[in-house]
Write an enzyme that holds these catalytic residues in place. Sequence first.
Site, mmCIF file in Angstrom:
data_model
loop_
_atom_site.group_PDB
_atom_site.id
_atom_site.type_symbol
_atom_site.label_atom_id
_atom_site.label_comp_id
_atom_site.label_asym_id
_atom_site.label_seq_id
_atom_site.Cartn_x
_atom_site.Cartn_y
_atom_site.Cartn_z
ATOM 1 N N ARG A 166 13.622 37.156 -7.127
ATOM 2 C CA ARG A 166 15.072 38.256 -8.128
ATOM 3 C C ARG A 166 14.556 39.611 -8.210
ATOM 4 O O ARG A 166 15.190 40.286 -6.873
ATOM 5 C CB ARG A 166 14.591 37.711 -10.017
ATOM 6 C CG ARG A 166 15.149 36.508 -10.464
ATOM 7 C CD ARG A 166 14.657 36.381 -11.487
ATOM 8 N NE ARG A 166 13.219 35.525 -11.164
ATOM 9 C CZ ARG A 166 12.523 35.687 -12.904
ATOM 10 N NH1 ARG A 166 13.285 35.304 -13.582
ATOM 11 N NH2 ARG A 166 10.940 35.409 -12.423
ATOM 12 N N LYS A 177 0.964 27.698 -23.183
ATOM 13 C CA LYS A 177 2.218 28.243 -23.617
ATOM 14 C C LYS A 177 2.589 27.365 -24.403
ATOM 15 O O LYS A 177 2.617 26.193 -24.288
ATOM 16 C CB LYS A 177 2.737 28.197 -22.873
ATOM 17 C CG LYS A 177 2.278 29.814 -21.981
ATOM 18 C CD LYS A 177 3.794 29.983 -20.729
ATOM 19 C CE LYS A 177 2.806 30.824 -19.469
ATOM 20 N NZ LYS A 177 4.373 30.940 -18.909
ATOM 21 N N HIS A 205 18.270 28.889 -11.854
ATOM 22 C CA HIS A 205 17.438 28.030 -11.409
ATOM 23 C C HIS A 205 18.775 27.454 -10.448
ATOM 24 O O HIS A 205 17.577 26.671 -9.069
ATOM 25 C CB HIS A 205 16.538 27.585 -12.504
ATOM 26 C CG HIS A 205 15.637 27.993 -13.152
ATOM 27 N ND1 HIS A 205 15.855 28.021 -14.143
ATOM 28 C CD2 HIS A 205 14.605 28.255 -12.761
ATOM 29 C CE1 HIS A 205 14.519 29.035 -14.797
ATOM 30 N NE2 HIS A 205 13.837 28.789 -13.481
ATOM 31 N N SER A 257 14.281 32.758 -18.054
ATOM 32 C CA SER A 257 14.586 31.759 -19.672
ATOM 33 C C SER A 257 14.046 32.752 -20.681
ATOM 34 O O SER A 257 15.255 32.449 -21.543
ATOM 35 C CB SER A 257 13.786 30.592 -19.621
ATOM 36 O OG SER A 257 13.681 29.606 -18.059
#
Length: 165
Positions: free
Chosen positions: A90, A41, A17, A128
């Site tokens: 990514r 979440k 990040h 993460s």
Amino acid sequence: MTKAIYPGSFDPVTLGHLDIIKRSSKVVDELVIGVLVNKNKTPTFTIEERLDMIREVIKGLPNVTVRYFEGMTVDFARKNDANIIIRGLRAVTDFESEMQIAQTNHSIEPEVETMFFTTSLEYAFLSSTIVKEVAFYGGDVSRFVPKNVEEMLKKRYFPNSMQAI
Ligand code: ADP
């Protein structure tokens, strides 16, 4: 003046990040990192913890700020007078969902464009979730996250050993 937002969960912020933050902050005048409050979440770190960790790592970046938001990303962009959304890519696996999100956002708010940054190779595998998994098993995450985040992960997963130190 170009103003951009960089939205995400940042649970917690990683060096991947941070790489996107540093690189994107060079091509815009102002960058606002938006930490998403997702009621569906259960995050590992609270909003305040996530904001604090980011505040610490952006100290040397004068045109970068951080705040939290709920709801739609385009509304967060509008509220901040930003017309650019920064996202990181990514691998090809990111591509499909990111394209869908970008197209949805663009159809809701045509004035807002999504700008993608491809990951630096050394962070291509980093998420993460992966970082939390390694930290949970006591692995070394120093190459994946800033120092303050590493300490927060240790506190979260090994609170007793921190007390002993
Ligand atoms: P989200 O829950 O919205 O995916 P994340 O915090 O996981 O939020 O990621 C925020 C943004 O940062 C996303 O665009 C994601 O693709 C990007 N990102 C995450 N990790 C990396 C990395 N290692 N390299 C480049 N971009 C990344």
